[in-house]
Design an enzyme around this catalytic site. Structure first.
Site, short mmCIF file in Angstrom:
data_model
loop_
_atom_site.label_atom_id
_atom_site.label_comp_id
_atom_site.label_asym_id
_atom_site.label_seq_id
_atom_site.Cartn_x
_atom_site.Cartn_y
_atom_site.Cartn_z
N ASP A 1 0.92 -1.15 0.00
CA ASP A 1 0.03 0.06 -0.14
C ASP A 1 0.75 1.05 0.06
O ASP A 1 1.89 1.24 0.41
CB ASP A 1 -0.88 -0.23 1.20
N GLY A 2 0.36 2.14 -0.49
CA GLY A 2 1.13 3.52 -0.56
C GLY A 2 0.08 4.60 -0.23
O GLY A 2 -1.10 4.39 -0.09
N GLU B 1 2.44 3.68 -4.09
CA GLU B 1 1.86 2.30 -4.57
C GLU B 1 2.58 1.51 -5.40
O GLU B 1 3.18 0.17 -5.07
CB GLU B 1 0.47 2.61 -5.23
N ASP C 1 -4.07 -2.48 -3.40
CA ASP C 1 -5.42 -1.79 -3.62
C ASP C 1 -5.32 -0.87 -4.51
O ASP C 1 -6.45 0.18 -4.82
CB ASP C 1 -6.02 -1.37 -2.28
N HIS D 1 -9.15 -0.45 2.49
CA HIS D 1 -9.94 0.00 3.66
C HIS D 1 -11.37 -0.95 3.82
O HIS D 1 -12.39 -0.57 4.00
CB HIS D 1 -10.36 1.55 3.47
N ASP E 1 -1.53 -0.31 4.90
CA ASP E 1 -1.71 1.14 5.17
C ASP E 1 -1.38 1.91 6.30
O ASP E 1 -0.93 2.79 6.38
CB ASP E 1 -3.23 1.24 5.05
#
Length: 158
Positions: A11-12, A51, A74, A124, A134
């Site tokens: 995740d970024g 990301e 994501d 999320h 995250d």
């Protein structure tokens, strides 16, 4: 001997986009009690760069070529660019007019050393590893003495 299977969750994050950002990575070796977490924060960058950098850093951790890898992200930006082969078309055109060519070139170098598949997941959405990534990315973006994203800051990136 079967090829090892590694899952890389990524995740970024970027506050302000552009602004301070970070990435988070969780690597898990399937069938073994191995788990590694990685993160770093940058003083001025974008969400898409973080990301993509998360995926790159995760893949760069692999020590054995031809490792079978599942990357779970994501980021539609990253997943679609790879699974729909857009990045290969961008490469053929020298990344003309495309954002983040520095990272896409770095990605392709490591991507081609392994057997990588991608899975997109909704962010999320209570996915434990994605939530952890995250948290790592956000925490990294809030650190003091953030790393300079040199290519981004010198211009011409996203």
């Amino acid at each position: 001997m079967s090829t090892p299977q590694v899952h890389i969750y990524t995740d970024g994050a970027a506050k302000g986009n552009p602004g301070p950002g970070g990435y988070g990575v969780v690597l898990e070796w399937v069938g073994k009690p191995y788990r590694k977490e990685l993160s770093a924060g940058f003083r001025h960058t974008t969400n898409n760069r973080m990301e993509l950098l998360a995926v790159i850093v995760g893949l760069e951790q692999l020590k054995n070529p031809n490792t079978s890898v599942l990357v779970v992200s994501d980021s539609k930006y990253v997943v679609d660019a790879v699974t729909k082969n857009w990045v290969l078309g961008w490469e053929k055109k020298g990344f003309a007019g495309k954002k983040n060519p520095d990272l896409w070139k770095r990605f392709l170098l490591i991507y081609r050393q392994h057997h990588v598949t991608f899975q997109w997941i909704k962010g999320h959405n209570n996915h434990p590893q994605n939530e952890r990534c995250d948290a790592l990315a956000v925490a990294a973006s809030l650190q003091k003495d953030l790393i300079v994203d040199t290519e981004y800051e010198k211009g011409g990136m996203e």
